[in-house]
Design a protein around this motif. Sequence first.
Motif, PDB file in Angstrom:
ATOM      1  N   LEU A  90       0.830  -1.200   0.000  1.00  0.00           N
ATOM      2  CA  LEU A  90       0.000   0.000   0.000  1.00  0.00           C
ATOM      3  C   LEU A  90       0.868   1.255   0.000  1.00  0.00           C
ATOM      4  CD1 LEU A  90      -2.789   1.307   0.104  1.00  0.00           C
ATOM      5  CD2 LEU A  90      -2.719   1.085   2.587  1.00  0.00           C
ATOM      6  N   LYS A  91       1.921   1.254   0.801  1.00  0.00           N
ATOM      7  CA  LYS A  91       2.838   2.400   0.839  1.00  0.00           C
ATOM      8  C   LYS A  91       3.487   2.614  -0.521  1.00  0.00           C
ATOM      9  CE  LYS A  91       3.891   2.080   5.736  1.00  0.00           C
ATOM     10  NZ  LYS A  91       4.902   1.745   6.741  1.00  0.00           N
ATOM     11  N   LEU A  92       3.913   1.545  -1.158  1.00  0.00           N
ATOM     12  CA  LEU A  92       4.531   1.635  -2.479  1.00  0.00           C
ATOM     13  C   LEU A  92       3.541   2.176  -3.503  1.00  0.00           C
ATOM     14  CD1 LEU A  92       6.957   1.088  -4.313  1.00  0.00           C
ATOM     15  CD2 LEU A  92       6.113  -1.235  -4.602  1.00  0.00           C
ATOM     16  N   LEU A  93       2.300   1.718  -3.460  1.00  0.00           N
ATOM     17  CA  LEU A  93       1.266   2.193  -4.371  1.00  0.00           C
ATOM     18  C   LEU A  93       1.032   3.695  -4.199  1.00  0.00           C
ATOM     19  CD1 LEU A  93      -0.806   1.260  -6.523  1.00  0.00           C
ATOM     20  CD2 LEU A  93      -2.409   0.898  -4.658  1.00  0.00           C
ATOM     21  N   MET A 121       3.956   5.579  -5.740  1.00  0.00           N
ATOM     22  CA  MET A 121       3.862   5.564  -7.200  1.00  0.00           C
ATOM     23  C   MET A 121       2.799   6.548  -7.682  1.00  0.00           C
ATOM     24  SD  MET A 121       4.371   1.471  -7.874  1.00  0.00           S
ATOM     25  CE  MET A 121       3.655   1.535  -9.489  1.00  0.00           C
ATOM     26  N   ASP A 122       1.661   6.606  -6.972  1.00  0.00           N
ATOM     27  CA  ASP A 122       0.609   7.551  -7.347  1.00  0.00           C
ATOM     28  C   ASP A 122       1.066   8.995  -7.195  1.00  0.00           C
ATOM     29  OD1 ASP A 122      -1.150   5.565  -8.039  1.00  0.00           O
ATOM     30  OD2 ASP A 122      -2.330   5.676  -6.202  1.00  0.00           O
ATOM     31  N   SER A 123       1.788   9.295  -6.124  1.00  0.00           N
ATOM     32  CA  SER A 123       2.249  10.668  -5.908  1.00  0.00           C
ATOM     33  C   SER A 123       3.276  11.077  -6.949  1.00  0.00           C
ATOM     34  CB  SER A 123       2.799  10.846  -4.498  1.00  0.00           C
ATOM     35  OG  SER A 123       3.979  10.105  -4.332  1.00  0.00           O
ATOM     36  N   ASN A 124       4.052  10.135  -7.475  1.00  0.00           N
ATOM     37  CA  ASN A 124       5.043  10.428  -8.504  1.00  0.00           C
ATOM     38  C   ASN A 124       4.402  10.679  -9.865  1.00  0.00           C
ATOM     39  OD1 ASN A 124       7.161  10.221  -6.720  1.00  0.00           O
ATOM     40  ND2 ASN A 124       7.602   8.100  -7.224  1.00  0.00           N
TER      41      ASN A 124
END
Length: 75
Positions: free
Chosen positions: A64-67, A70-73
């Motif tokens: 979830l943290k990785l997702l 990735m969304d913020s990038n």
Amino acid sequence: MEHEMKESRPITWDKSKRVYEISHPNGKKEIWKNITARECLTKYENMDPYGQGLKLREIVGKELKLLKIMDSNHK
């Protein structure tokens, strides 16, 4: 129908927004964001009323943290 929920207590009535992954038999995957468990299960049951092989999984922890990163990038 296959469900993979991590918590021992039922979360159907929980109002917190969560992230879920839906896997289709053909390999296609969908991510449902900011949806309650009850909304997710209702939507999932409407997509696969006869148990055609969809898999529902809650995304938690490091994934979830990785997702979120990735969304913020992408913005």
